[in-house]
Structures are given as C-alpha cells and as structure tokens.
Design an enzyme around this catalytic site. Structure first.
Site, mmCIF file in Angstrom:
data_model
loop_
_atom_site.group_PDB
_atom_site.id
_atom_site.type_symbol
_atom_site.label_atom_id
_atom_site.label_comp_id
_atom_site.label_asym_id
_atom_site.label_seq_id
_atom_site.Cartn_x
_atom_site.Cartn_y
_atom_site.Cartn_z
ATOM 1 N N GLU A 1 -9.869 5.427 2.320
ATOM 2 C CA GLU A 1 -10.809 4.252 2.964
ATOM 3 C C GLU A 1 -9.772 3.656 3.892
ATOM 4 O O GLU A 1 -8.572 3.558 2.762
ATOM 5 C CB GLU A 1 -12.049 3.619 2.374
ATOM 6 C CG GLU A 1 -11.274 3.142 0.982
ATOM 7 C CD GLU A 1 -9.792 3.635 0.240
ATOM 8 O OE1 GLU A 1 -10.473 4.819 -0.327
ATOM 9 O OE2 GLU A 1 -9.336 3.084 -0.781
ATOM 10 N N SER B 1 1.697 -9.615 -0.063
ATOM 11 C CA SER B 1 2.102 -8.224 -1.068
ATOM 12 C C SER B 1 1.894 -8.057 1.087
ATOM 13 O O SER B 1 1.788 -6.178 1.058
ATOM 14 C CB SER B 1 0.033 -7.738 -1.364
ATOM 15 O OG SER B 1 -0.446 -9.173 -1.014
ATOM 16 N N LYS C 1 1.000 -1.238 -0.007
ATOM 17 C CA LYS C 1 -0.043 0.324 0.101
ATOM 18 C C LYS C 1 0.758 0.951 0.089
ATOM 19 O O LYS C 1 0.419 2.104 -0.522
ATOM 20 C CB LYS C 1 -1.054 -0.175 1.507
ATOM 21 C CG LYS C 1 -2.285 -1.106 1.234
ATOM 22 C CD LYS C 1 -3.240 -0.835 -0.216
ATOM 23 C CE LYS C 1 -4.040 -2.039 0.471
ATOM 24 N NZ LYS C 1 -4.920 -1.825 -1.190
#
Lengths: 396, 263
Positions: free
Chosen positions: A108, A375, A86
């Site tokens: 969000e 991830s 991210k």
C-alpha cells in the site's frame, strides 16, 4: 514485547482466518532469518551499496545559530536511494520474501514513497509488484505514480472509503486474502498484525543505531532529544528505538494536526484517538463512539492515517515518548524555512518534525543536542506546497 | 439445549434437511426494509439470519457488501438501532438471529455492554471475521457469561488449524469456501471433502459453508458437503437492486433456494 507480538496491551494479530497461516509463516521466516549471519550480511550490503547507508548526520549550523538554542543535527534519510527511509524496510522485507520463495509483492502507499521503494526493490530483485494507492493520493502524488510505473510496478487506484492510505491498506489486505499462497504483503509502516510492527521496526532501527554512533564520533555524547514525524510511525520507531533505554534522551513524535486538532480535519491519532482494533492490531485510532473509523486529513499524504503503530501507543502510554501536533501551516512554514536556511527541501511529512523541533530548540541550552530525523526529501511535494501558497505551476 | 442455534440444527437433522443461513446488512437501505427482509427470509425458508453490522472499513468483504455497508452507514445505522430492531423482531420470530460484525465495532461499544445487550435482545450468536482463534480472549469470557455463541471461521488455508478452531466454535463452524473476500462467485473450486477431513473424527460441530454461494444450484451442491450453507452477497445484490421494494424479491429468492436445497 512478548512472544505474541504485544507491546503492553497493544499489538496482536487481528486478521481474518484466511490470512493466519500466512502471518504465522511470515513470523516463522522472520524469526529464522533475523539472526541469520548470511541474511544480515546480505542486508547490510544492500543498505550500503544500494541504499547509500549510512545516511549522513549533518550539523545544521545556520539553523542552530538562527534558532539560538540547542545544536541541531539532521539525520539525512532523504539522501537514501528513492529519497526516504522507506527503502530500509523494503530491502529487509523483500530479501525475506525472496528467501521465502514468494514471487509476487503487494504494497500500500500513501504519499507514494513506500510504493516507490517497493517498486524499486522489486525491479532490483526481479519480483512482480502491485501497489495499492488511494485515488485521492494518486492525484496529490501523480509524480510518484509515474515513478512506480517507470519501475515496472502496477499501481491500482482505490476509490472506496476516503480513497487514501487506510483504504489502500484495506484493498491490499483483500488482495492478500485472495492470493495468499503466492503473494507477500510488504507493509510500509510499523503497523498491521504481528510480526509486522516488530519486523518493520527492526529494519528501521538502523537509523537510531547510526545516529548514536555518528554523534558519539562528532560530539562524544548522546543527543538530548530526537524528533521525528509520525503517521503509522516507522521512521520515528527507527529513530527512537536504540535510544529507548537511554532515559536522558527525549523522544518526540510529531503528528499531523491538519487544519487544527479542534477541527475535524486532522490525523492526530495520539492527541484525539482512542483504543481500538483495526488493520490487524490493537492500538489507538481516530474513530467515533460506534468504532467507525474517522476520515482523516493532512496536507501530507504520508501522515494521513487514522491509526498509529502499536509500539508508539505503548511508548505514549508509558510516557517514554512524547507526541505533539503540528498543523499544515506550521509544517509548510518549516518546509520553506529548512529550504531557505539549509538548502534542504524536506518531505512535507518530515517538515512536521522540523516544525516540532523548531518549537523546542530555542528553549534548550546551547550545549544540548537535538536530532531531527529528516525522513524524506521534498521534491514530490513542491506542487502541493505551491498550491497551498496559491501558486499555479500547471503548464499550459 | 437452550440456544436456538442448537435447537435449529437438531430439528434440521430430524427432518433430514440442511441449514440455509442468510445474511444482510442492517440498515441497507433503511432499518424498516431490513426488518421486513428478515421476516420475508424466515417465512420463505431461511433457518437462521446473520445481521451484518456495517463497518467503515470491512476488510473481509467484496464490493457488494462494502457498498451495502456504506449505504447503511450513510443512512445513519448504528448498533443501538440494530439492537432496537432485534427487540422488535423477537416479538415476531423465535428463529436464531446472529450478528456478523468487525471486532472494532464490538470493542468500541464495550465488550461487556455488547454481550449483555445481546443477552437482553436474545441474539443467539456472533461472528467476528477479523478475530482469529488466537485472539478469542477479546470476547470469549463475556460471550460465555451472557450465553451468546461465538462462531468461528475456518478457511481453505486453515489446514491443521481447523480441528482446533472447530473445538472452540459453538453452534456451528463457518467454513469459508474460497480464498479472498465475500461476494457471489460463479464457481467454487475448494475440495471440501479434503478441507473437512480433519473434522471427521472429532466431536460433531455442524459445519456450514459460506462465501460465494450465489444460487439454489450452488447451495444444493455445497450443502451436500456440509450441514448448511450461508448466503450473503446474493441477498445483498437484490437489496441493492430493489431498495425499499426488496422484501418481496428477497422472499421469492429465498424460496427458490430453499426449494433447490430440499429437492
């Protein structure tokens, strides 16, 4: 992709008029800065010095031996600062926000990883930060809520609808409509109105560019298969993008099948969704015959989303990428397997990719190579996995 | 001139009056109450009614209409039931009826099927808050083919876009009063004379202002800048409070607003 942000029939800019000017302003700014040498230099410096890029491409020797098929490489996005992919996107978007003169950032979050990354970079860049998070997710990921608070962000709980990721996005959109002049909406995945799906992909494509380069150095060839989990789809787009033109590379996305795709409790948008228009984009969504968005479920808060980024819908449509579904049980088993076999605790999201890869690796030849995009790291999930296994970790 | 919306504005102009357009969510709390409320609103001074089609994720709505949408969906509302109600209403009223709905509820129903049913049930216009001007291709051809007006929204952030949007809007232009989502507001601070300035010289399209208008006084003030006002959350608040008993309360509220506007 054409200039109106379409991937075949998917994509577009379906937002209320109040937001259109801001969306155009963002599009203009992005087009201006994406090829700007100074911007690229600043971003790659942040990637290297702050986010710890390039992330390592690790040869998982024990796993390879154990599964007895293709060679397994793991792309360690979990070793990035804040523990997931991210951060790549957030650094890009917030650097852009700064250039645009925006002072207030909203985001969000589902699992909390995007919220944490946004709060982190806001702290770094001195920006005000408000993160919307479904109350169900706040409960599942209380550690990340506290992390965001520590970083100086305001976390606003969302109780409407299913109180998960999609509702957090609804609320962030509403905030954006109200504060359009001052506020930059940092979307966490390859979704939303154009230019977000393209822009977020571009900030994540560093993953596939690195894999290609790293594998060329160690193996001197392309991988045969790249596997990534898919919620909205940003880590998968990042891991796939540079290989789309390399037709020999199989691209596999793992969707969350929850308690099974034949039960109502899943989030397998490609397997069970249909074309719709929601959250600013035309794509695939889990919905009923009247276009009401279905409640979705997954053990993983980060995959618990009823839609998918429009470029994935396109890659699916054209057959360039394959999408498979992985149940909670399979993901938890993969979570435990990777922990025990390689000493790497994966995020439960990423464990879906591990599970999907474990199904195909044994069927492949020993000279073939599979890359699993890991991830994120799994520290945040330890409680949930313990609960799933019936272990109570609550302190007295 | 055959669309009821045009006929309505024409009549209002002759009478030197402003349009009062009111909104409610179909099926909140049940379809019978909605039908009664609509007739009460028409009988007490509404010129047109926007029938809200509930959506699971209404991103342009504030809490009032979000809750109404949920009540309606929990009660089992769907587009087929709404069309059935419109058919019944058409035996009782010849005033304009509009559908306000999110694009997905229309798209998933089938765009052509939707507009052909609008034509059959004599729906005069549709308002799709999450479909901006640039994406009008989703519905425009079918809307035109079946004689249904698509009414576009302009916002305080539209600036130079307003002229372009107004040129495509049929029936009227829905001018969003304030930034943000729907919901009654105490005060509206937008400078309408500035916002509507670009429209002065173009072909006249009636402009109606909505979002946040909560009482007769505000309606009267806002109407002075425009050809009419749109009231939604204020009506829905009454329905929330009185449920199946709400039609008479809605009626008397509309009467008070109408009187204030006509003073």
């Amino acid at each position: 992709m054409d200039k109106t942000g379409r991937f075949g029939p998917f994509g577009g800019q379906y937002v209320p008029e109040t937001v259109m000017t801001a969306v155009h302003e963002l599009e203009e700014a992005y087009n201006k800065y994406k090829d700007d040498e100074q911007f690229k230099k600043e971003l790659s410096q942040l990637y290297r010095d702050y986010a710890n890029r390039p992330s390592m491409l690790y040869y998982a020797e024990k796993m390879t031996k154990d599964l007895g098929g293709a060679k397994v490489y793991i792309k360690r996005e979990d070793l990035n600062h804040t523990g997931a992919h991210k951060i790549n996107n957030v650094l890009g978007q917030l650097l852009l926000a700064k250039k645009m003169g925006k002072k207030r950032i909203i985001a969000e979050t589902g699992a909390g990883q995007h919220g944490v990354a946004t709060a982190t970079v806001c702290a770094l860049m001195g920006l005000e930060c408000e993160v919307y998070m479904g109350e169900t997710d706040m409960e599942r990921q209380s550690l990340n809520v506290y992390r965001m608070n520590l970083l100086g962000a305001k976390v606003t709980g969302v109780s409407s609808g299913t109180a998960t990721l999609k509702d957090a996005i609804n609320e962030a959109f509403r905030d954006w409509c109200s504060n359009i002049d001052t506020t930059f909406y940092c979307i966490g995945s390859v979704m939303g109105p154009h230019p977000y799906p393209t822009m977020v992909r571009d900030f994540q494509k560093v993953i596939s560019e690195e894999i290609k380069r790293q594998l060329a150095e160690t193996e001197g060839k392309l991988p045969d298969c790249v596997v990534a989990c898919v919620g909205g789809g940003s880590n998968a787009m990042g891991a796939f993008y540079d290989f789309i033109g390399d037709k020999s590379v199989r691209l596999i996305g793992a969707e969350a099948a929850g308690r099974g795709i034949d039960t109502p409790d899943h989030a397998a948008t490609i397997a069970k969704g249909s074309v719709g228009i929601f959250h600013g984009m035309k794509s695939l969504f889990l919905q009923n015959e009247y276009g009401q968005i279905d409640p979705v479920y997954s053990i993983s808060a980060g995959l618990d989303y009823p839609g998918i980024g429009p470029e994935h819908a396109y890659l699916h449509d054209t057959g360039r990428a394959e999408y498979v579904d992985v149940t909670d049980e399979e993901a938890v088993k993969a979570f435990e397997y990777l922990s025990k076999t390689e000493g790497i605790i994966p995020a439960i999201e990423s464990a879906h990719a591990v599970a999907a890869a474990m199904k195909i690796i044994p069927q492949m030849d020993k000279d073939q190579i599979v890359v699993i995009n890991l991830s994120g790291r799994g520290d945040k999930d330890v409680y949930a996995i313990a609960r799933y296994r019936g272990v109570n970790l609550d302190e007295q | 001139m055959s669309n009821r919306i045009d006929i309505c504005f024409d009549r209002l102009k002759k009478e030197n009056k402003k349009a009062l357009i009111t909104f409610l969510t179909a099926g909140d709390p049940d379809i019978e109450t909605t039908e009664k409320c609509i007739m009460q609103m028409f009988e007490n001074g509404s010129d047109m009614i926007e029938i809200g089609v509930a959506f699971s994720d209404p991103i342009a709505e504030g809490p009032t209409i979000q809750k109404a949408s949920k009540r309606a969906l929990d009660g089992g509302i769907n587009l087929d039931k709404i069309f059935d109600m419109v058919k019944r209403l058409r035996k009782k009223t010849d005033k304009p009826l509009l559908l306000m709905m999110y694009l997905n509820t229309l798209y998933k129903f089938g765009t052509e099927r939707f507009f052909s049913l609008c034509n059959e049930c004599e729906i005069d216009g549709v308002i799709v808050p999450d479909m901006p001007y640039e994406e009008r291709g989703e519905i425009q051809d079918f809307a035109d083919r079946y004689g249904v007006y698509s009414i576009y929204l302009a916002a305080p952030t539209s600036h130079e876009r307003i002229k372009m949007i107004a040129s495509q809007s049929k029936g009227f232009l829905y001018v969003v009063s304030s930034l943000g989502v729907t919901g009654a507001r105490n005060k509206i601070s937008t400078d309408f004379s500035y916002l509507l300035e670009p429209l002065k010289d173009c072909v006249h399209c009636p402009c109606c202002i909505g979002f946040g208008i909560s009482n007769g006084k505000q309606a009267r003030e806002t109407a002075s800048f425009s050809d009419g006002v749109i009231m939604g959350s204020a009506v829905v608040n009454i329905i929330e409070k009185y449920g199946p008993e709400s039609p008479e309360y809605v009626g008397s509220f509309i009467k008070s607003v109408r009187n204030a506007m006509d003073e």
